[in-house]
Motif scaffolding. Structure first.
Motif, PDB file in Angstrom:
ATOM      1  N   ILE A 132      24.023  36.755  34.360  1.00 26.56           N
ATOM      2  CA  ILE A 132      25.465  36.958  34.435  1.00 26.56           C
ATOM      3  C   ILE A 132      26.205  35.631  34.569  1.00 26.56           C
ATOM      4  N   SER A 133      25.576  34.628  35.180  1.00 28.42           N
ATOM      5  CA  SER A 133      26.207  33.310  35.278  1.00 28.42           C
ATOM      6  C   SER A 133      26.376  32.697  33.896  1.00 28.42           C
ATOM      7  N   CYS A 134      25.360  32.859  33.050  1.00 29.76           N
ATOM      8  CA  CYS A 134      25.474  32.352  31.679  1.00 29.76           C
ATOM      9  C   CYS A 134      26.508  33.139  30.892  1.00 29.76           C
ATOM     10  N   GLU A 135      26.565  34.438  31.120  1.00 30.12           N
ATOM     11  CA  GLU A 135      27.567  35.250  30.442  1.00 30.12           C
ATOM     12  C   GLU A 135      28.974  34.822  30.839  1.00 30.12           C
ATOM     13  N   ARG A 136      29.157  34.480  32.100  1.00 20.91           N
ATOM     14  CA  ARG A 136      30.461  33.992  32.553  1.00 20.91           C
ATOM     15  C   ARG A 136      30.813  32.676  31.874  1.00 20.91           C
ATOM     16  N   LEU A 137      29.803  31.818  31.688  1.00 22.32           N
ATOM     17  CA  LEU A 137      30.046  30.549  30.977  1.00 22.32           C
ATOM     18  C   LEU A 137      30.571  30.810  29.573  1.00 22.32           C
ATOM     19  N   LEU A 165      24.966  37.078  26.351  1.00 20.07           N
ATOM     20  CA  LEU A 165      23.948  36.146  26.812  1.00 20.07           C
ATOM     21  C   LEU A 165      23.470  35.266  25.662  1.00 20.07           C
ATOM     22  N   ALA A 166      23.266  35.858  24.492  1.00 22.11           N
ATOM     23  CA  ALA A 166      22.858  35.088  23.317  1.00 22.11           C
ATOM     24  C   ALA A 166      23.942  34.084  22.930  1.00 22.11           C
ATOM     25  N   CYS A 167      25.203  34.487  23.039  1.00 25.30           N
ATOM     26  CA  CYS A 167      26.317  33.587  22.746  1.00 25.30           C
ATOM     27  C   CYS A 167      26.320  32.409  23.712  1.00 25.30           C
ATOM     28  N   ALA A 168      26.077  32.688  24.985  1.00 30.76           N
ATOM     29  CA  ALA A 168      26.026  31.622  25.986  1.00 30.76           C
ATOM     30  C   ALA A 168      24.897  30.642  25.686  1.00 30.76           C
ATOM     31  N   ALA A 169      23.732  31.182  25.327  1.00 28.68           N
ATOM     32  CA  ALA A 169      22.594  30.320  25.003  1.00 28.68           C
ATOM     33  C   ALA A 169      22.908  29.442  23.795  1.00 28.68           C
TER      34      ALA A 169
END
Length: 208
Positions: A63-68, A107-111
């Motif tokens: 969720i932290s990456c999703e927030r990014l 999540l994939a977008c964040a990565a």
């Protein structure tokens, strides 16, 4: 170098991280705040250490990456913190722990955004919970950390899960780390496989 969080309650008693970050009685806001604060502390410690020219592995809740991704990485506190501490983004490994994401697409977008900014991506404890082949396909990590249970199963004769994980990493172009190597017998067995790194209880080393 891998940065790990150590939590204590109001009485000074240790709280295992999984009992905090996987606890429905702990609000998501509190989990996110502790997740972010721990990284700020880790990065500051790393910047002042004698190991600052190595890689630093930082655990991230999905969720932290999703927030990014939602808030925009370029304007994030993470980037400003790295700039202030003079830490090269290429030395930072974003390590996704094995918990559920709200949205696999986000999540994939964040990565993807992190990769475009030269961060490295790792998936932690592959073979456990949400650290699955589907997440590997979505995230396309640089490093796949294989859960220690795969090693234990392999040593007991149940080899298919570990061998399948290694093939998946090779197909994805990801380096592999096997976790939990603690005996000479385990090390000798892992040296026979196409694994890039091993991790015992205190260190991360490249196989000779």
């Amino acid at each position: 170098m891998e940065a790990l969080v150590r939590l204590f309650d109001q009485h000074g008693q240790p709280v295992p991280p999984h009992l905090f970050f996987q606890n429905d009685d702990v609000s998501l806001i509190d989990q996110l705040n502790v997740d972010r604060l721990s990284r700020a502390i880790h990065l500051r410690n790393f910047s002042m250490s004698s190991y600052k020219n190595r890689l630093i592995f930082l655990n991230f809740l999905p969720i932290s990456c999703e927030r990014l991704a939602a808030e925009g990485l370029k304007a994030s506190l993470l980037l400003s913190r790295l700039k202030a501490l003079q830490i090269d983004k290429k030395r930072v490994v974003v390590e996704l722990v094995e918990l559920t994401a709200f949205s696999a697409r986000t999540l994939a977008c964040a990565a993807r955004q992190l990769g475009e900014e030269d961060f490295l991506i790792a998936i932690d404890d592959f073979g456990c919970k949400e650290s699955s082949p589907e997440r590997v396909e979505q995230v396309k990590p640089n490093i796949l950390k294989l859960d220690r249970q795969l090693l234990f199963d392999y040593m007991e004769g149940n080899q298919s899960a570990l061998l399948t994980a290694i093939k998946l990493a090779q197909h994805s172009g990801a380096k592999t780390v096997i976790e939990g190597v603690e005996t000479k017998e385990q090390l000798a067995a892992m040296k026979q496989l196409n694994i890039d790194f091993f991790r015992d209880t205190i260190s991360l080393c490249q196989l000779p």
